[in-house]
Design an enzyme around this catalytic site. Structure first.
Site, PDB file in Angstrom:
ATOM      1  CE1 TYR A 101      10.360  13.834  44.349  1.00 13.39           C
ATOM      2  CE2 TYR A 101      11.623  15.475  45.567  1.00 13.39           C
ATOM      3  CZ  TYR A 101      11.583  14.396  44.692  1.00 13.39           C
ATOM      4  OH  TYR A 101      12.756  13.886  44.169  1.00 13.39           O
TER       5      TYR A 101
ATOM      6  CB  SER B  54      15.212  14.541  47.222  1.00 12.81           C
ATOM      7  OG  SER B  54      15.248  15.780  46.526  1.00 12.81           O
TER       8      SER B  54
HETATM    9  N1  LIG Z   1      16.583  14.364  38.982  1.00 10.65           N
HETATM   10  C1  LIG Z   1      16.654  15.054  40.093  1.00 10.65           C
HETATM   11  O1  LIG Z   1      16.944  16.271  40.072  1.00 10.65           O
HETATM   12  C2  LIG Z   1      16.413  14.393  41.430  1.00 10.65           C
HETATM   13  C3  LIG Z   1      16.716  15.133  42.582  1.00 10.65           C
HETATM   14  C4  LIG Z   1      16.524  14.530  43.823  1.00 10.65           C
HETATM   15  C5  LIG Z   1      16.069  13.242  43.906  1.00 10.65           C
HETATM   16  N2  LIG Z   1      15.783  12.542  42.773  1.00 10.65           N
HETATM   17  C6  LIG Z   1      15.306  11.161  42.928  1.00 10.65           C
HETATM   18  O2  LIG Z   1      16.158  10.307  42.195  1.00 10.65           O
HETATM   19  C7  LIG Z   1      15.444   9.096  41.870  1.00 10.65           C
HETATM   20  C8  LIG Z   1      15.677   8.774  40.401  1.00 10.65           C
HETATM   21  O3  LIG Z   1      15.012   9.750  39.623  1.00 10.65           O
HETATM   22  P1  LIG Z   1      15.585  10.337  38.238  1.00 10.65           P
HETATM   23  O4  LIG Z   1      15.901  11.756  38.492  1.00 10.65           O
HETATM   24  O5  LIG Z   1      16.606   9.442  37.693  1.00 10.65           O
HETATM   25  O6  LIG Z   1      14.220  10.366  37.398  1.00 10.65           O
HETATM   26  P2  LIG Z   1      13.695   9.552  36.136  1.00 10.65           P
HETATM   27  O7  LIG Z   1      12.279   9.979  35.979  1.00 10.65           O
HETATM   28  O8  LIG Z   1      14.623   9.733  34.983  1.00 10.65           O
HETATM   29  O9  LIG Z   1      13.754   8.019  36.626  1.00 10.65           O
HETATM   30  C9  LIG Z   1      12.841   7.499  37.564  1.00 10.65           C
HETATM   31  C10 LIG Z   1      12.485   6.076  37.153  1.00 10.65           C
HETATM   32  O10 LIG Z   1      11.603   5.544  38.147  1.00 10.65           O
HETATM   33  C11 LIG Z   1      10.581   4.810  37.477  1.00 10.65           C
HETATM   34  N3  LIG Z   1       9.380   4.705  38.316  1.00 10.65           N
HETATM   35  C12 LIG Z   1       8.484   5.686  38.595  1.00 10.65           C
HETATM   36  N4  LIG Z   1       7.478   5.180  39.332  1.00 10.65           N
HETATM   37  C13 LIG Z   1       7.765   3.870  39.540  1.00 10.65           C
HETATM   38  C14 LIG Z   1       7.107   2.811  40.221  1.00 10.65           C
HETATM   39  N5  LIG Z   1       5.921   2.994  40.841  1.00 10.65           N
HETATM   40  N6  LIG Z   1       7.678   1.595  40.231  1.00 10.65           N
HETATM   41  C15 LIG Z   1       8.868   1.376  39.589  1.00 10.65           C
HETATM   42  N7  LIG Z   1       9.506   2.316  38.900  1.00 10.65           N
HETATM   43  C16 LIG Z   1       8.973   3.562  38.888  1.00 10.65           C
HETATM   44  C17 LIG Z   1      10.315   5.610  36.208  1.00 10.65           C
HETATM   45  O11 LIG Z   1       9.646   4.809  35.224  1.00 10.65           O
HETATM   46  C18 LIG Z   1      11.717   6.023  35.808  1.00 10.65           C
HETATM   47  O12 LIG Z   1      12.312   5.073  34.956  1.00 10.65           O
HETATM   48  C19 LIG Z   1      13.995   9.367  42.251  1.00 10.65           C
HETATM   49  O13 LIG Z   1      13.724   8.772  43.504  1.00 10.65           O
HETATM   50  C20 LIG Z   1      13.935  10.875  42.367  1.00 10.65           C
HETATM   51  O14 LIG Z   1      12.904  11.309  43.232  1.00 10.65           O
HETATM   52  C21 LIG Z   1      15.945  13.101  41.540  1.00 10.65           C
END
Ligand SMILES: NC(=O)c1ccc[n+]([C@@H]2O[C@H](COP(=O)([O-])OP(=O)(O)OC[C@H]3O[C@@H](n4cnc5c(N)ncnc54)[C@H](O)[C@@H]3O)[C@@H](O)[C@H]2O)c1
Length: 274
Positions: free
Chosen positions: A155, A142
């Site tokens: 986090y 991230s």
């Molecule tokens: N959206 C942002 O602004 C952002 C910024 C930096 C990093 N991220 C990272 O990007 C990645 C994707 O997140 P996103 O933003 O698409 O969010 P999102 O919540 O839309 O998708 C995350 C997915 O991970 C799944 N998940 C959660 N816990 C799980 C587990 N224990 N086992 C399997 N699946 C699991 C959820 O069910 C969901 O479908 C994550 O690692 C998040 O930390 C997101």
């Protein structure tokens, strides 16, 4: 530049957000997909959305915090597809709580999902990737794996750990002359369900005293990148074998500020996020 046609790609957390858009773009390019998520319904929905692409897709329920389940899944995917070329350790969740208001159990949960989930995925799939003609591990950290933010101690810890592990892995792979590459992905704010699905402190307060609803509203305002654009940036970075991929202008700018002002950047972060 690498083509993903006929590649076999594994994506964790493929039921939502960037996991889903990565699946869509890889399918468009002709990659076969092993998709998984803790939420079976959502990953089946992703599979249904791609029904007309003609690529081979399997969708499974997988909790990345279960070490045994991740290792069994890796074996099953290799048996089913014959090889694996790309692994996106993308599944993740957010925990937003001031350090003193966060339970140790929530802290452990955060590390289990965001760090151990990525570590298990990397360890389970690395030998499989090494058996293929080419292989690439893509670990989602991230912007908060580069800078700290209030209410994000767990986090931040999990995402700094993903970055550290992935960068050390890059050195190890080079040292042994492995055919496998590794990329650390650092998204800024991306419009997904991450804040909606986030856990919070025991008194249900997000950073700066915000309620969950207020935090979602704030996030929607500051998350400037769509999940579609994020997937494009990530795939371009992987194609070019980038070691670090910054996703979104916010990530690019804030990364620079942090490097120029490694202490006083915190003032700016507090102002921007409040
Ligand atoms: N959206 C942002 O602004 C952002 C910024 C930096 C990093 N991220 C990272 O990007 C990645 C994707 O997140 P996103 O933003 O698409 O969010 P999102 O919540 O839309 O998708 C995350 C997915 O991970 C799944 N998940 C959660 N816990 C799980 C587990 N224990 N086992 C399997 N699946 C699991 C959820 O069910 C969901 O479908 C994550 O690692 C998040 O930390 C997101």
């Amino acid at each position: 530049m690498r083509s993903f046609k006929n590649a076999v790609a594994v994506i964790t957390g493929a039921g939502s957000g960037m996991g889903r858009t990565l699946a869509m773009q890889l399918a468009e390019e002709g990659a076969d997909l092993a998709l998984c998520d803790i939420n079976l319904e959502s990953v089946l929905e992703t599979k249904d959305m791609l029904a007309e692409t003609g690529v081979k897709i399997r969708a499974d329920q997988l909790d990345v915090t279960s070490k045994d389940a991740v290792f069994a899944y890796a074996e099953e995917v290799e048996r089913d597809f014959g090889r694996v070329n790309l692994v996106f350790n993308n599944a993740g969740a957010a925990l937003n709580a001031p350090f003193d208001k966060m339970s140790i159990e929530d802290f452990e949960w955060q590390m289990n999902v965001n760090f151990w989930g990525v570590a298990y995925g990397t360890k389970a799939f690395l030998p499989i990737l090494e058996r293929a003609e080419w292989g690439h591990i893509v670990n989602t950290s991230s912007l908060f794996g580069l800078i700290a933010a209030p209410g994000n101690s767990a986090y931040n810890a999990s995402k700094f750990a993903v970055r550290g592990m992935t960068e050390a892995l890059q050195l190890d792979l080079e040292e042994k002359g492995s055919s496998v590459k590794a990329t650390s992905v650092h998204p800024g704010g991306v419009k997904t369900s991450i804040v909606k699905l986030a856990r919070t402190s025991q008194n249900n307060t997000f950073m700066n005293g915000k309620s969950h609803a207020e935090a979602i509203e704030k996030f929607d305002k500051i998350a400037i990148t769509t999940a579609e654009r994020a997937a494009e940036i990530i795939l371009t970075g992987v194609r070019k074998n980038k070691k670090r991929v910054l996703v979104g202008k916010d990530a690019v700018i804030v990364d620079k500020i942090q490097r120029l002002f490694p202490q006083s950047y915190q003032w700016l972060v507090r102002k921007y996020l409040s």
